[in-house]
Enzyme design. Structure first.
Site, PDB file in Angstrom:
ATOM      1  N   GLU A 128       0.856  -1.177   0.000  1.00 26.59           N
ATOM      2  CA  GLU A 128       0.000   0.000   0.000  1.00 26.59           C
ATOM      3  C   GLU A 128       0.894   1.229   0.000  1.00 26.59           C
ATOM      4  O   GLU A 128       2.123   1.133   0.061  1.00 26.59           O
ATOM      5  CB  GLU A 128      -0.948   0.003   1.213  1.00 26.59           C
ATOM      6  CG  GLU A 128      -2.005  -1.089   1.147  1.00 26.59           C
ATOM      7  CD  GLU A 128      -3.013  -1.011   2.280  1.00 26.59           C
ATOM      8  OE1 GLU A 128      -2.857  -0.127   3.148  1.00 26.59           O
ATOM      9  OE2 GLU A 128      -3.924  -1.836   2.308  1.00 26.59           O
ATOM     10  N   HIS A 266      -8.640  10.155   3.179  1.00 20.68           N
ATOM     11  CA  HIS A 266      -8.284   9.048   2.286  1.00 20.68           C
ATOM     12  C   HIS A 266      -8.435   9.517   0.849  1.00 20.68           C
ATOM     13  O   HIS A 266      -9.458  10.116   0.483  1.00 20.68           O
ATOM     14  CB  HIS A 266      -9.171   7.833   2.544  1.00 20.68           C
ATOM     15  CG  HIS A 266      -8.612   6.565   1.986  1.00 20.68           C
ATOM     16  ND1 HIS A 266      -8.576   6.305   0.637  1.00 20.68           N
ATOM     17  CD2 HIS A 266      -8.041   5.490   2.588  1.00 20.68           C
ATOM     18  CE1 HIS A 266      -8.021   5.124   0.430  1.00 20.68           C
ATOM     19  NE2 HIS A 266      -7.689   4.609   1.597  1.00 20.68           N
ATOM     20  N   ARG A 315      -0.411   8.831   1.771  1.00 19.22           N
ATOM     21  CA  ARG A 315      -1.773   9.276   1.498  1.00 19.22           C
ATOM     22  C   ARG A 315      -1.920  10.784   1.387  1.00 19.22           C
ATOM     23  O   ARG A 315      -2.713  11.278   0.585  1.00 19.22           O
ATOM     24  CB  ARG A 315      -2.709   8.740   2.591  1.00 19.22           C
ATOM     25  CG  ARG A 315      -2.953   7.249   2.450  1.00 19.22           C
ATOM     26  CD  ARG A 315      -3.830   6.727   3.546  1.00 19.22           C
ATOM     27  NE  ARG A 315      -4.110   5.304   3.321  1.00 19.22           N
ATOM     28  CZ  ARG A 315      -4.768   4.538   4.173  1.00 19.22           C
ATOM     29  NH1 ARG A 315      -5.204   5.039   5.310  1.00 19.22           N
ATOM     30  NH2 ARG A 315      -4.984   3.257   3.888  1.00 19.22           N
ATOM     31  N   HIS A 376     -10.949  10.440   6.886  1.00 16.21           N
ATOM     32  CA  HIS A 376     -10.746   9.000   7.081  1.00 16.21           C
ATOM     33  C   HIS A 376     -10.208   8.632   8.456  1.00 16.21           C
ATOM     34  O   HIS A 376     -10.732   7.734   9.106  1.00 16.21           O
ATOM     35  CB  HIS A 376      -9.788   8.487   6.006  1.00 16.21           C
ATOM     36  CG  HIS A 376      -9.517   7.021   6.059  1.00 16.21           C
ATOM     37  ND1 HIS A 376     -10.521   6.077   5.971  1.00 16.21           N
ATOM     38  CD2 HIS A 376      -8.350   6.322   6.179  1.00 16.21           C
ATOM     39  CE1 HIS A 376      -9.987   4.862   6.043  1.00 16.21           C
ATOM     40  NE2 HIS A 376      -8.684   4.979   6.173  1.00 16.21           N
ATOM     41  N   ARG A 411      -0.634   9.164   9.053  1.00 14.58           N
ATOM     42  CA  ARG A 411      -0.546   7.724   9.304  1.00 14.58           C
ATOM     43  C   ARG A 411      -0.111   6.968   8.060  1.00 14.58           C
ATOM     44  O   ARG A 411      -0.658   7.169   6.978  1.00 14.58           O
ATOM     45  CB  ARG A 411      -1.904   7.195   9.773  1.00 14.58           C
ATOM     46  CG  ARG A 411      -1.959   5.688   9.953  1.00 14.58           C
ATOM     47  CD  ARG A 411      -3.313   5.259  10.459  1.00 14.58           C
ATOM     48  NE  ARG A 411      -4.365   5.482   9.497  1.00 14.58           N
ATOM     49  CZ  ARG A 411      -4.840   4.566   8.658  1.00 14.58           C
ATOM     50  NH1 ARG A 411      -4.323   3.346   8.644  1.00 14.58           N
ATOM     51  NH2 ARG A 411      -5.819   4.842   7.822  1.00 14.58           N
TER      52      ARG A 411
END
Length: 624
Positions: A128, A266, A315, A376, A411
């Site tokens: 990811e 997100h 992200r 998110h 994060r």
């Protein structure tokens, strides 16, 4: 430690039960903490707002990150996490996460969680954003959270013999067991004893009558695992129960919160229209990890050249890339193109996402998926040390509600489930080491009676939607001094109107779940905006249009907020007493100009994070 004396307006508790530990929340963090506490011989009560499996954990699609693959190491995982955190991670907290993480995942598997495996029977791993290696374990293709939740809920039922807590005064009341659960219950406030230590919580059990369901769990250890606060924005991936209740409770109890300005949006949430509100379907980062491309309406891959990892950049970078392209083209969304996967891969690897898209009239097998960023994950929260202890003795926090220092300003993908797992285990070990002994009777403290006139006004239910619109417009993905000042003024107006009504009539809106939730949302919204106004830079998932660059000279620091016990017209600034300014730092009187009434704000160096506290909150029985 200073208690605020501020509580929500609510009826006095009409019943109570004793316990050694009360855990608030039933996601991966809450249920792991509860199971470990029960295994240590502590009488444990889990309180959850809906059903045991209704929190954010079951919505997690991508997976759980840990250095489980061949050639991967905790050091590499550490590096990727620190890079994503944009300079504000606490390195020791991250080191704990990545070194204890692999064994914690193995213990989760032994609890009953089944992860997808390869042909040789090993755990199948994917990539990811922000990860340089395949280290994301997943289950059911894209249903990892649901599988983890299933396994933990079954373990809780087994530990409690499948029985739910029967409340005093009702059929079956008075049963004591090692692990009990109270579902459909909104926790209101922390109870404290005469010394300011945690003594349990008050809670309202829904469905027991409109206003007569308030009770209490008396316990010397309280674990907050209430999840996030995504419902403070109009569009979010969070479920409806994510209204910031844990952060608001902690603030009212006098605890510190940190880094609340770092809300992760997100990048790829299914776009359902500009006016869509509430929980939105997530299109997991794992889809990009398997090779999907972000494209504009002309099919151009706009992330190529913006970052070495392109669509798999952290992200915050991907979200900003999408927003910039939307601005350039005056578009409402971009597209995620994975048509090259083919039907079989979509059906086996991403069945949940496929079903969600098709339910909204989009077929990812034959067409690109419209996506846009949405709120998110809260990277900040209740400030804790490496054992999950907050600044209130006896109060712990883990999972999304906590700020352990792991996430910093942003994060890293799939670190959230791991953080909940690792730090829940550490909390349980700390409680067991300091609080286990001869049984609850010798240890349950006597709570101080609740004040007759609470200082916190309640908002009408419709204020929830006003707060969401204010926050989306002023403190969303793109922020500026102007937008944040406007949001602060509008939020302050809501607070002032409720305060004036409280002072004039003795109460405001009628106590109830919807008014308590709206009040909690206003509390966390005001803190978030205050911190975002103060941080005059762009870092991680905090994006200031008027301060476009990262500023390590002045802002390689944390913003710490607590409620002021005296809601005076101006907040007090504790910076000078708590943290020496860095060379070249701007003067520290700015909190007086940006913090709303009732908030005390300070800036602290990264070296002062996390806070240090005594080794134990709970004296051993022989020490009492």
């Amino acid at each position: 430690m200073t208690t605020t004396g501020i509580r929500l307006h609510a009826p006095a508790p009409g019943w109570s039960i004793p316990a050694d530990v009360v855990v608030v929340g039933s996601g991966v963090a809450g249920l792991t903490a509860a199971l470990r506490c029960q295994a240590a011989g502590l009488d444990t009560v889990v309180v959850t707002k809906a059903r045991l499996d209704d929190g954010s954990t079951r919505w997690a699609q991508g997976g759980i990150a840990a250095a489980l693959g061949e050639g991967d190491t905790p050091e590499q995982h550490l590096h990727d996490t620190l890079v994503a955190g944009a300079g504000l991670c606490d390195e020791e907290a991250v080191r704990i996460l990545v070194t204890e993480g692999p064994d914690a995942v193995r213990r989760l598997i032994s609890t009953g969680a089944h992860f997808d495996t390869d042909d040789e029977g090993g755990i199948q791993l994917t990539r990811e954003g922000g990860h340089h290696r395949r280290r994301i374990a997943h289950a059911g293709g894209d249903a990892t959270g649901a599988e983890i939740s299933r396994a933990l809920v079954e373990a809780v039922h087994a530990a409690g013999r499948g029985e739910h807590e029967a409340l005093p005064g009702r059929a079956g009341g008075g049963r004591r067991a090692g692990l009990r659960t109270i579902e459909n219950a909104l926790v209101l406030d922390l109870l404290t004893d005469a010394d300011g230590r945690a003594a349990g919580v008050t809670l309202h059990v829904m469905g027991e009558g409109q206003h007569d369901g308030v009770g209490a769990v008396h316990a010397p250890a309280v674990v907050l695992a209430t999840g996030g606060m995504g419902q403070v924005f109009s569009a979010t991936t969070n479920p409806a129960v994510s209204t910031g209740d844990g952060v608001a409770l902690a603030l009212r109890a006098g605890a510190e919160v940190s880094d609340l300005e770092f809300v992760q949006f997100h990048p790829t949430v299914l776009f359902l229209g500009a006016d869509a509100e509430g929980q939105q379907p997530l299109v997991s980062e794992a889809v990009r990890g398997e090779g999907a491309h972000l494209v504009d309406a002309d099919g151009v891959r706009f992330m190529v050249g913006q970052h070495e990892l392109a669509e798999l950049a952290p992200r915050d970078i991907v979200a900003k890339g999408i927003m910039r392209r939307m601005q350039e083209q005056d578009a409402e969304h971009m597209y995620l193109d994975a048509r090259h996967f083919g039907a079989e891969m979509w059906e086996t690897r991403f069945p949940t996402i496929l079903a969600a898209c098709r339910a909204h009239g989009i077929d990812p097998v034959t067409e690109p998926v419209p996506v846009a960023p949405a709120a998110h994950y809260a990277s900040g929260g209740v400030r804790t040390d490496s054992h999950g202890r907050t600044t209130v003795p006896g109060l712990y926090a883990c999972g999304e509600v906590a700020c352990t220092g792991v996430h910093g300003a942003n994060r890293l993908a799939s670190n959230s489930l791991l953080e909940g797992l690792v730090y829940a285990e550490r909390i349980a070990a700390d409680i067991a080491a300091g609080g286990a002994g001869d049984g609850p009777a010798a240890r349950v403290p006597e709570p101080v009676p609740c004040p007759e006139q609470p200082a916190h006004p309640l908002l009408a239910p419709e204020a929830r939607f006003a707060i969401q619109r204010i926050m989306t417009g002023g403190a969303g993905v793109l922020r500026s001094a102007e937008s944040l000042a406007r949001a602060a003024d509008q939020l302050q107006r809501l607070y002032d109107e409720a305060r004036e009504a409280l002072e004039e009539h003795g109460k405001t809106a009628e106590p109830g779940v919807d008014t308590w939730e709206a009040t909690n949302l206003l509390c966390v919204a005001r803190v978030l905006v205050a911190a975002a106004r103060l941080r005059e830079e762009t870092r991680g998932c905090h994006w200031r249009e008027d301060h476009a660059d990262r500023d390590d000279t002045n802002w390689h620091r944390h913003i710490v907020v607590r409620l002021d016990a005296d809601p005076a017209p101006a907040a007090r600034d504790h910076t000078s007493a708590q943290a020496a300014p860095r060379p070249g730092a701007r003067e520290h009187e700015r909190p007086h100009r940006v913090a709303p009434a009732g908030l005390a704000v300070r800036v602290t160096d990264t070296a002062d994070f996390p806070p240090t506290r005594p080794t134990r909150h709970h004296p051993r029985p022989q020490e009492q």
